[in-house]
Design a protein around this motif. Structure first.
Motif, PDB file in Angstrom:
ATOM      1  N   ILE A   1     -12.518  -5.387  28.466  1.00 42.95           N
ATOM      2  CA  ILE A   1     -12.328  -4.519  29.634  1.00 42.95           C
ATOM      3  C   ILE A   1     -13.569  -4.497  30.531  1.00 42.95           C
ATOM      4  O   ILE A   1     -13.661  -3.699  31.459  1.00 42.95           O
ATOM      5  N   GLY A   2     -14.535  -5.381  30.231  1.00 42.80           N
ATOM      6  CA  GLY A   2     -15.676  -5.564  31.122  1.00 42.80           C
ATOM      7  C   GLY A   2     -16.840  -4.624  30.915  1.00 42.80           C
ATOM      8  O   GLY A   2     -17.708  -4.516  31.797  1.00 42.80           O
ATOM      9  N   MET A   3     -16.902  -3.946  29.780  1.00 44.54           N
ATOM     10  CA  MET A   3     -18.023  -3.041  29.527  1.00 44.54           C
ATOM     11  C   MET A   3     -19.243  -3.835  29.087  1.00 44.54           C
ATOM     12  O   MET A   3     -19.134  -4.923  28.522  1.00 44.54           O
ATOM     13  N   LYS A   4     -20.407  -3.279  29.357  1.00 43.55           N
ATOM     14  CA  LYS A   4     -21.654  -3.954  29.005  1.00 43.55           C
ATOM     15  C   LYS A   4     -21.811  -4.066  27.488  1.00 43.55           C
ATOM     16  O   LYS A   4     -21.276  -3.255  26.731  1.00 43.55           O
ATOM     17  N   HIS A   5     -22.582  -5.065  27.090  1.00 41.88           N
ATOM     18  CA  HIS A   5     -22.924  -5.249  25.683  1.00 41.88           C
ATOM     19  C   HIS A   5     -23.851  -4.114  25.249  1.00 41.88           C
ATOM     20  O   HIS A   5     -24.882  -3.864  25.890  1.00 41.88           O
ATOM     21  N   ILE A   6     -23.488  -3.419  24.184  1.00 36.66           N
ATOM     22  CA  ILE A   6     -24.333  -2.335  23.670  1.00 36.66           C
ATOM     23  C   ILE A   6     -25.423  -2.947  22.801  1.00 36.66           C
ATOM     24  O   ILE A   6     -25.141  -3.707  21.871  1.00 36.66           O
ATOM     25  N   GLY A   7     -26.661  -2.637  23.114  1.00 37.80           N
ATOM     26  CA  GLY A   7     -27.795  -3.117  22.339  1.00 37.80           C
ATOM     27  C   GLY A   7     -28.970  -2.179  22.502  1.00 37.80           C
ATOM     28  O   GLY A   7     -28.958  -1.280  23.346  1.00 37.80           O
ATOM     29  N   VAL A   8     -29.970  -2.400  21.698  1.00 38.06           N
ATOM     30  CA  VAL A   8     -31.168  -1.554  21.738  1.00 38.06           C
ATOM     31  C   VAL A   8     -31.787  -1.548  23.132  1.00 38.06           C
ATOM     32  O   VAL A   8     -32.332  -0.532  23.576  1.00 38.06           O
ATOM     33  N   GLU A   9     -31.663  -2.688  23.841  1.00 39.11           N
ATOM     34  CA  GLU A   9     -32.257  -2.796  25.177  1.00 39.11           C
ATOM     35  C   GLU A   9     -31.631  -1.824  26.175  1.00 39.11           C
ATOM     36  O   GLU A   9     -32.220  -1.531  27.220  1.00 39.11           O
ATOM     37  N   MET A  10     -30.436  -1.294  25.867  1.00 34.40           N
ATOM     38  CA  MET A  10     -29.792  -0.316  26.758  1.00 34.40           C
ATOM     39  C   MET A  10     -30.441   1.059  26.678  1.00 34.40           C
ATOM     40  O   MET A  10     -30.171   1.920  27.501  1.00 34.40           O
ATOM     41  N   PHE A  11     -31.273   1.254  25.660  1.00 31.15           N
ATOM     42  CA  PHE A  11     -31.838   2.575  25.398  1.00 31.15           C
ATOM     43  C   PHE A  11     -33.366   2.513  25.443  1.00 31.15           C
ATOM     44  O   PHE A  11     -34.016   2.420  24.398  1.00 31.15           O
ATOM     45  N   PRO A  12     -33.955   2.568  26.645  1.00 32.57           N
ATOM     46  CA  PRO A  12     -35.427   2.586  26.714  1.00 32.57           C
ATOM     47  C   PRO A  12     -36.013   3.809  26.005  1.00 32.57           C
ATOM     48  O   PRO A  12     -37.186   3.816  25.629  1.00 32.57           O
ATOM     49  N   GLU A  13     -35.174   4.824  25.784  1.00 33.18           N
ATOM     50  CA  GLU A  13     -35.622   6.029  25.068  1.00 33.18           C
ATOM     51  C   GLU A  13     -36.125   5.694  23.673  1.00 33.18           C
ATOM     52  O   GLU A  13     -36.973   6.413  23.124  1.00 33.18           O
ATOM     53  N   PHE A  14     -35.596   4.620  23.078  1.00 27.84           N
ATOM     54  CA  PHE A  14     -36.020   4.236  21.733  1.00 27.84           C
ATOM     55  C   PHE A  14     -37.522   3.948  21.669  1.00 27.84           C
ATOM     56  O   PHE A  14     -38.140   4.076  20.623  1.00 27.84           O
ATOM     57  N   ILE A  15     -38.098   3.554  22.791  1.00 21.89           N
ATOM     58  CA  ILE A  15     -39.518   3.203  22.816  1.00 21.89           C
ATOM     59  C   ILE A  15     -40.385   4.446  22.679  1.00 21.89           C
ATOM     60  O   ILE A  15     -41.387   4.441  21.969  1.00 21.89           O
ATOM     61  N   TYR A  16     -40.013   5.521  23.385  1.00 24.01           N
ATOM     62  CA  TYR A  16     -40.901   6.678  23.443  1.00 24.01           C
ATOM     63  C   TYR A  16     -40.398   7.929  22.733  1.00 24.01           C
ATOM     64  O   TYR A  16     -41.159   8.882  22.539  1.00 24.01           O
ATOM     65  N   LEU A  17     -39.121   7.964  22.309  1.00 19.57           N
ATOM     66  CA  LEU A  17     -38.567   9.193  21.735  1.00 19.57           C
ATOM     67  C   LEU A  17     -39.318   9.639  20.484  1.00 19.57           C
ATOM     68  O   LEU A  17     -39.550  10.833  20.275  1.00 19.57           O
ATOM     69  N   LYS A  18     -39.725   8.684  19.651  1.00 17.77           N
ATOM     70  CA  LYS A  18     -40.449   9.054  18.425  1.00 17.77           C
ATOM     71  C   LYS A  18     -41.780   9.721  18.752  1.00 17.77           C
ATOM     72  O   LYS A  18     -42.224  10.616  18.029  1.00 17.77           O
ATOM     73  N   TYR A  19     -42.397   9.309  19.876  1.00 15.50           N
ATOM     74  CA  TYR A  19     -43.663   9.930  20.272  1.00 15.50           C
ATOM     75  C   TYR A  19     -43.429  11.316  20.872  1.00 15.50           C
ATOM     76  O   TYR A  19     -44.235  12.230  20.671  1.00 15.50           O
ATOM     77  N   VAL A  20     -42.338  11.463  21.612  1.00 16.24           N
ATOM     78  CA  VAL A  20     -41.999  12.767  22.194  1.00 16.24           C
ATOM     79  C   VAL A  20     -41.768  13.790  21.078  1.00 16.24           C
ATOM     80  O   VAL A  20     -42.301  14.902  21.110  1.00 16.24           O
ATOM     81  N   ILE A  21     -40.983  13.387  20.071  1.00 15.85           N
ATOM     82  CA  ILE A  21     -40.709  14.313  18.962  1.00 15.85           C
ATOM     83  C   ILE A  21     -41.981  14.587  18.174  1.00 15.85           C
ATOM     84  O   ILE A  21     -42.239  15.732  17.759  1.00 15.85           O
ATOM     85  N   GLY A  22     -42.825  13.574  17.996  1.00 17.06           N
ATOM     86  CA  GLY A  22     -44.113  13.787  17.321  1.00 17.06           C
ATOM     87  C   GLY A  22     -44.974  14.793  18.070  1.00 17.06           C
ATOM     88  O   GLY A  22     -45.611  15.665  17.459  1.00 17.06           O
ATOM     89  N   ALA A  23     -44.998  14.676  19.401  1.00 16.37           N
ATOM     90  CA  ALA A  23     -45.770  15.624  20.219  1.00 16.37           C
ATOM     91  C   ALA A  23     -45.192  17.033  20.108  1.00 16.37           C
ATOM     92  O   ALA A  23     -45.935  18.024  20.058  1.00 16.37           O
ATOM     93  N   MET A  24     -43.862  17.128  20.037  1.00 14.26           N
ATOM     94  CA  MET A  24     -43.237  18.451  19.895  1.00 14.26           C
ATOM     95  C   MET A  24     -43.578  19.072  18.550  1.00 14.26           C
ATOM     96  O   MET A  24     -43.802  20.287  18.457  1.00 14.26           O
ATOM     97  N   ILE A  25     -43.628  18.257  17.501  1.00 16.08           N
ATOM     98  CA  ILE A  25     -44.030  18.776  16.186  1.00 16.08           C
ATOM     99  C   ILE A  25     -45.463  19.288  16.261  1.00 16.08           C
ATOM    100  O   ILE A  25     -45.781  20.382  15.779  1.00 16.08           O
ATOM    101  N   GLY A  26     -46.360  18.493  16.890  1.00 18.55           N
ATOM    102  CA  GLY A  26     -47.756  18.917  17.039  1.00 18.55           C
ATOM    103  C   GLY A  26     -47.883  20.214  17.817  1.00 18.55           C
ATOM    104  O   GLY A  26     -48.619  21.129  17.407  1.00 18.55           O
ATOM    105  N   LEU A  27     -47.164  20.325  18.935  1.00 15.17           N
ATOM    106  CA  LEU A  27     -47.200  21.557  19.736  1.00 15.17           C
ATOM    107  C   LEU A  27     -46.646  22.740  18.946  1.00 15.17           C
ATOM    108  O   LEU A  27     -47.174  23.852  19.015  1.00 15.17           O
ATOM    109  N   GLY A  28     -45.574  22.478  18.196  1.00 15.80           N
ATOM    110  CA  GLY A  28     -44.991  23.546  17.381  1.00 15.80           C
ATOM    111  C   GLY A  28     -45.984  24.092  16.360  1.00 15.80           C
ATOM    112  O   GLY A  28     -46.063  25.305  16.137  1.00 15.80           O
ATOM    113  N   LEU A  29     -46.739  23.194  15.754  1.00 13.77           N
ATOM    114  CA  LEU A  29     -47.753  23.630  14.776  1.00 13.77           C
ATOM    115  C   LEU A  29     -48.865  24.431  15.465  1.00 13.77           C
ATOM    116  O   LEU A  29     -49.354  25.428  14.919  1.00 13.77           O
ATOM    117  N   VAL A  30     -49.226  24.014  16.679  1.00 12.35           N
ATOM    118  CA  VAL A  30     -50.226  24.775  17.449  1.00 12.35           C
ATOM    119  C   VAL A  30     -49.681  26.166  17.770  1.00 12.35           C
ATOM    120  O   VAL A  30     -50.388  27.175  17.607  1.00 12.35           O
TER     121      VAL A  30
END
Length: 195
Positions: free
Chosen positions: A64-93
């Protein structure tokens, strides 16, 4: 500024810990059912990768012409782990500060994070369901294939479901702990002793 009660501080710390499972559990899931797939096809979205029947879903969606789903579709994968890590650090503060404003700040942070994730998932789903290949084998005039943000939706002969997975439910539990902490603090239970 008023100090948090001991019970509220403990709940704040527990809420911080609910972010840790985001590294080890899927955060979102998308499932499809059709007569030819009665057992369903399932894709799970983690903090940095995809799992499940991704190849089969790509095979079906290709027609039906939908794009190929792959990791490259989600640039969030690059930085999300750092965002959550920063939130854990802020939470501890915030836990160490132990003031009422720190509890409100962490609740606001988690709430904004949740809203941002929902907006991002909607944006991805919209683009994925509307930007179709004009040379697709199957074309239905005026039809788009945007998966639901949350819940069920009929897409041709497929029933699609999208919603939170284990990691997101745990994060929502963390928000619940913070709401409980606010309630306890508001009720004045376990108020700290003045020295």
């Amino acid at each position: 500024m008023k100090k948090l009660s001991t019970s509220s501080r403990i709940l704040l710390l527990l809420a911080v810990f609910t972010l840790i499972p985001a590294y080890f559990t899927p955060l979102w899931q998308i499932s499809l059912w059709a007569p030819q797939y009665p057992e369903g096809l399932n894709m799970k979205i983690w903090i940095d990768h995809l799992s499940g029947n991704v190849d089969q879903i790509n095979g079906v969606n290709h027609y039906i012409g939908m794009k190929h789903i792959g990791v490259e579709m989600f640039p969030e994968f690059i930085y999300l782990k750092y965002v959550i890590g920063a939130m854990i650090g802020l939470g501890l503060v915030f836990f160490l500060i132990g003031k009422k404003w720190s509890l409100y700040s962490f609740l606001s942070l988690l709430t904004l994070f949740g809203i941002a994730i929902l907006v991002d998932m909607y944006r991805w789903g919209y683009e994925y369901g509307h930007e179709l290949d004009p040379k697709a084998a199957i074309k239905v005039e005026g039809m788009s294939y945007q998966p639901p943000l949350i819940g069920y939706k009929q897409l041709l002969n497929f029933l699609a479901y999208s919603g939170p997975d284990t990691g997101s439910w745990i994060l929502m539990g963390g928000v619940g702990l913070l709401m409980l902490a606010l309630f306890l603090d508001w009720k004045g239970k376990g108020a700290p002793k003045h020295t």
